[in-house]
Design a protein around this motif. Structure first.
Motif, PDB file in Angstrom:
ATOM      1  N   ASN A 175       7.824  -1.540  -9.085  1.00  0.00           N
ATOM      2  CA  ASN A 175       8.855  -1.331  -7.985  1.00  0.00           C
ATOM      3  C   ASN A 175       9.969  -0.884  -9.069  1.00  0.00           C
ATOM      4  O   ASN A 175      10.698  -1.737  -9.263  1.00  0.00           O
TER       5      ASN A 175
ATOM      6  N   ASN B  40       4.564  -7.014 -11.161  1.00  0.00           N
ATOM      7  CA  ASN B  40       5.818  -7.470 -10.076  1.00  0.00           C
ATOM      8  C   ASN B  40       6.553  -8.435 -10.959  1.00  0.00           C
ATOM      9  O   ASN B  40       5.994  -9.880 -11.169  1.00  0.00           O
TER      10      ASN B  40
ATOM     11  N   CYS C 164       2.904  -0.726  -3.440  1.00  0.00           N
ATOM     12  CA  CYS C 164       3.579  -1.820  -3.066  1.00  0.00           C
ATOM     13  C   CYS C 164       2.693  -2.566  -2.010  1.00  0.00           C
ATOM     14  O   CYS C 164       2.875  -3.122  -1.183  1.00  0.00           O
ATOM     15  N   SER C 165       1.307  -2.583  -2.481  1.00  0.00           N
ATOM     16  CA  SER C 165       0.174  -3.440  -1.769  1.00  0.00           C
ATOM     17  C   SER C 165      -0.705  -3.980  -2.956  1.00  0.00           C
ATOM     18  O   SER C 165      -1.310  -3.329  -3.743  1.00  0.00           O
ATOM     19  N   LEU C 166      -0.556  -5.294  -3.277  1.00  0.00           N
ATOM     20  CA  LEU C 166      -1.056  -6.047  -4.577  1.00  0.00           C
ATOM     21  C   LEU C 166      -2.595  -5.312  -4.448  1.00  0.00           C
ATOM     22  O   LEU C 166      -2.755  -5.094  -5.832  1.00  0.00           O
TER      23      LEU C 166
ATOM     24  N   ARG D  13      13.876  -1.370  -9.125  1.00  0.00           N
ATOM     25  CA  ARG D  13      14.582  -2.776  -9.701  1.00  0.00           C
ATOM     26  C   ARG D  13      14.898  -2.701 -10.910  1.00  0.00           C
ATOM     27  O   ARG D  13      15.263  -3.628 -11.744  1.00  0.00           O
TER      28      ARG D  13
ATOM     29  N   ARG E 189       3.272  -6.262   5.316  1.00  0.00           N
ATOM     30  CA  ARG E 189       4.616  -5.779   5.651  1.00  0.00           C
ATOM     31  C   ARG E 189       4.745  -4.024   5.780  1.00  0.00           C
ATOM     32  O   ARG E 189       5.385  -3.599   6.597  1.00  0.00           O
TER      33      ARG E 189
ATOM     34  N   TYR F 252       2.961   3.410  -7.622  1.00  0.00           N
ATOM     35  CA  TYR F 252       3.055   1.987  -6.828  1.00  0.00           C
ATOM     36  C   TYR F 252       3.032   2.196  -5.278  1.00  0.00           C
ATOM     37  O   TYR F 252       3.863   2.700  -4.679  1.00  0.00           O
TER      38      TYR F 252
ATOM     39  N   GLU G 251      -2.761 -15.809  -4.909  1.00  0.00           N
ATOM     40  CA  GLU G 251      -2.835 -14.422  -5.276  1.00  0.00           C
ATOM     41  C   GLU G 251      -3.114 -14.167  -6.865  1.00  0.00           C
ATOM     42  O   GLU G 251      -4.021 -13.477  -7.331  1.00  0.00           O
TER      43      GLU G 251
ATOM     44  N   ASP H 242      -2.758  -9.339   2.585  1.00  0.00           N
ATOM     45  CA  ASP H 242      -1.826  -9.056   1.549  1.00  0.00           C
ATOM     46  C   ASP H 242      -1.167  -7.772   1.900  1.00  0.00           C
ATOM     47  O   ASP H 242      -1.949  -6.706   2.296  1.00  0.00           O
ATOM     48  N   GLY H 243       0.102  -7.278   1.783  1.00  0.00           N
ATOM     49  CA  GLY H 243       0.557  -6.157   2.094  1.00  0.00           C
ATOM     50  C   GLY H 243       0.617  -5.781   3.323  1.00  0.00           C
ATOM     51  O   GLY H 243       1.211  -4.524   3.795  1.00  0.00           O
TER      52      GLY H 243
ATOM     53  N   GLU I  56      -1.839 -18.779   2.300  1.00  0.00           N
ATOM     54  CA  GLU I  56      -0.322 -18.183   2.326  1.00  0.00           C
ATOM     55  C   GLU I  56       0.141 -18.575   3.693  1.00  0.00           C
ATOM     56  O   GLU I  56       1.300 -18.640   3.748  1.00  0.00           O
TER      57      GLU I  56
ATOM     58  N   HIS J 219       7.787 -13.374  -7.268  1.00  0.00           N
ATOM     59  CA  HIS J 219       7.499 -13.015  -6.014  1.00  0.00           C
ATOM     60  C   HIS J 219       6.130 -13.375  -5.604  1.00  0.00           C
ATOM     61  O   HIS J 219       5.897 -13.916  -4.507  1.00  0.00           O
ATOM     62  N   LEU J 220       5.338 -12.892  -6.243  1.00  0.00           N
ATOM     63  CA  LEU J 220       3.827 -13.399  -5.953  1.00  0.00           C
ATOM     64  C   LEU J 220       3.453 -14.649  -6.153  1.00  0.00           C
ATOM     65  O   LEU J 220       4.157 -15.516  -6.953  1.00  0.00           O
TER      66      LEU J 220
ATOM     67  N   ARG K  30       9.172 -10.165 -11.100  1.00  0.00           N
ATOM     68  CA  ARG K  30       9.952 -11.073 -10.624  1.00  0.00           C
ATOM     69  C   ARG K  30       9.264 -12.200  -9.764  1.00  0.00           C
ATOM     70  O   ARG K  30       8.083 -11.901  -9.729  1.00  0.00           O
TER      71      ARG K  30
HETATM   72  O1  LIG Z   1       9.196  -6.213  -2.976  1.00  0.00           O
HETATM   73  P1  LIG Z   1       8.242  -6.233  -4.512  1.00  0.00           P
HETATM   74  O2  LIG Z   1       8.704  -6.818  -5.464  1.00  0.00           O
HETATM   75  O3  LIG Z   1       7.816  -4.633  -4.977  1.00  0.00           O
HETATM   76  O4  LIG Z   1       6.608  -6.664  -3.750  1.00  0.00           O
HETATM   77  C1  LIG Z   1       5.679  -6.049  -3.392  1.00  0.00           C
HETATM   78  C2  LIG Z   1       4.674  -7.053  -3.345  1.00  0.00           C
HETATM   79  O5  LIG Z   1       4.901  -7.990  -2.360  1.00  0.00           O
HETATM   80  C3  LIG Z   1       3.716  -8.075  -1.297  1.00  0.00           C
HETATM   81  O6  LIG Z   1       3.728  -7.144  -0.298  1.00  0.00           O
HETATM   82  C4  LIG Z   1       3.360  -9.238  -0.961  1.00  0.00           C
HETATM   83  O7  LIG Z   1       4.555 -10.021  -0.579  1.00  0.00           O
HETATM   84  P2  LIG Z   1       4.441 -10.711   0.752  1.00  0.00           P
HETATM   85  O8  LIG Z   1       3.736 -11.993   0.273  1.00  0.00           O
HETATM   86  O9  LIG Z   1       5.945 -11.049   1.058  1.00  0.00           O
HETATM   87  O10 LIG Z   1       3.849 -10.072   1.767  1.00  0.00           O
HETATM   88  C5  LIG Z   1       2.474  -7.345  -2.260  1.00  0.00           C
HETATM   89  O11 LIG Z   1       1.415  -6.720  -1.463  1.00  0.00           O
HETATM   90  C6  LIG Z   1       3.173  -6.275  -3.222  1.00  0.00           C
HETATM   91  O12 LIG Z   1       2.626  -5.928  -4.364  1.00  0.00           O
END
Ligand SMILES: O=P(O)(O)OC[C@H]1O[C@](O)(COP(=O)(O)O)[C@@H](O)[C@@H]1O
Length: 402
Positions: free
Chosen positions: A276, A329, A311-313, A279, A180, A309, A339, A177-178, A155, A333-334, A331
């Motif tokens: 999440n 998830n 928010c860490s896959l 949304r 953020r 949730y 992943e 991952d996660g 990634e 995004h992943l 949308r």
């Molecule tokens: O903002 P959302 O749609 O809830 O996404 C959360 C998902 O994004 C992630 O943080 C991964 O996103 P990033 O690759 O941008 O870090 C996952 O760990 C988590 O499940």
């Protein structure tokens, strides 16, 4: 069985901060005879840290106590020597990342651009890199030193990195991952997928063969794993199609992953959905209906579902593997390659289902390395019920800020 590992690999020794189980027992026994009060306090402190309490010798004899390397090397995992060597290196890289994310010094490093101009680190040290970049470098170094990898697609890199013409494997990875949420010490994870190098395209230019090797369909995965960095560090792996999903927990007292969850099976039904929820108003009608239905207890099971949730896959999936339900998830995004594919492989090997809301994830042919898609993973019964609502992919995706 793993004697070949010692001659072909360079695994740096890991610090063992506590005595090994037999010596700890001997020490306690000696102290009990001589200094009862010290012995009592030693006993309390070892019991308090029960998360890393060493297994007793007889448990090590059983399958449950086997280390990852013993499991892989004993033939139980049915992997060839090349894959065993690769796994030995990968698990060491993950122990390093585990130490890094738990370090008291990662506070600044974890921030995107941490240590750059104006940060507290800037004046006193060289600029630090964010943890996901450092994790990427740790993994790349371990794959290079394994001697078993032709290419790594991550990634963190725009293009796959070609490592060696002779490496039998191609590794796809999300190194951390996660990240953020890392400043808040929320769980993070590393994801891996392993393919065989496509020998039939060995003659192509390096960039082209690196790209094509990395875009293999998930049905060609020969192994997949995630590593969860949380209150425990868990290495959850499948060593090939039909070989199941097994989880190993890092025993801090010996610095090894030990088998704690052999042959995991995701329950056919759960009572948890993981999404999440903010949304909701951007979701399509089908997804809203499904969530409204199960949270009121009007779905096929008749049970009221709960929401979880992180928010860490990796963390949301790990809980789903254990307790059942769906981690989703909806949308775009992943990412499919590093992943969705490895995680779907693990879920399927545990008897569950992975889908983008319309198709089986593993059957989707990747066309771009960083391709995004909706992702739904979990219990078979819950997944089929959700998919029966038809319209569950969120196409409204306004680029959320958090
Ligand atoms: O903002 P959302 O749609 O809830 O996404 C959360 C998902 O994004 C992630 O943080 C991964 O996103 P990033 O690759 O941008 O870090 C996952 O760990 C988590 O499940």
């Amino acid at each position: 069985m793993l004697s070949h590992l010692s001659s072909q690999t360079t695994i740096p020794p890991l610090p063992t901060s506590r005595p090994s189980p037999p010596s700890l027992l001997r020490l306690r026994l000696r102290l009990r005879l001589t200094q009862p009060r010290v012995a009592a306090s030693l006993s309390i402190s070892s019991e308090m840290s029960s998360a890393s309490t060493p297994l007793h010798a007889e448990q090590y004899e059983k399958k449950e106590g086997k280390t990852l390397l013993e499991f892989v090397g004993s033939g139980q995992a049915h992997v060839d020597d090349d894959l065993a060597v690769l796994l030995a290196h990968v698990q060491t890289a993950c122990k390093r990342i585990a130490a890094l994310v738990a370090s008291p010094f990662n506070n600044e490093i974890g921030k995107s651009g941490g240590g750059g101009k104006g940060s507290s680190l800037d004046s006193s040290r060289d600029a630090q890199k964010p943890l996901d970049i450092i994790s990427n470098e740790i993994i790349l170094a371990s794959l290079k030193s394994s001697g078993k990898v032709a290419a790594m697609a991550s990634e963190e890199d725009e293009f796959p990195v070609w490592i060696s013409d002779k490496g039998p494997f191609v590794v796809v990875t999300d190194p951390l991952d996660g990240s953020r949420n890392i400043d808040a010490s929320i769980p993070t994870g590393t994801i891996f997928g392993v393919y065989r190098r496509l020998e039939e395209i060995d003659h192509l230019p390096t960039e082209e063969k690196a790209q094509l090797n990395s875009l293999q369909s998930g049905t060609r995965l020969v192994a997949a794993a995630y590593v969860l960095y949380s209150s425990a560090t868990i290495f959850c792996a499948s060593f090939g199609p039909g070989k199941g999903t097994h989880a190993f927990t890092l025993d801090q007292s010996i610095g090894e992953f030990v088998l704690t969850h052999p042959d995991m099976k995701v329950p056919p039904r759960g009572q948890i959905y993981s999404v999440n929820d903010a949304r909701y108003f951007d979701w399509p009608e089908g997804l809203r209906q499904y969530i409204d239905t199960v949270r009121q207890g009007n779905g096929q099971t008749g049970k009221k579902y709960s929401a979880r949730y992180i928010c860490s896959l990796v963390a949301d999936l790990h809980r789903t593997l254990l307790y059942g339900g769906i981690a989703m998830n909806p949308r775009d995004h992943l990412r499919l390659v590093y992943e969705a594919n490895p995680l779907s492989f693990l879920v399927e090997e545990a008897g569950g289902r992975g889908s983008d809301g319309k198709h089986r994830i593993l059957a989707i042919q990747p066309v771009k390395l960083h391709q995004r898609l909706p992702l739904f993973l979990g219990s078979k019964g819950d997944m089929l019920e959700l998919e029966s609502y038809g319209n569950i992919q969120q196409k409204v995706n306004p680029g959320y800020e958090v």
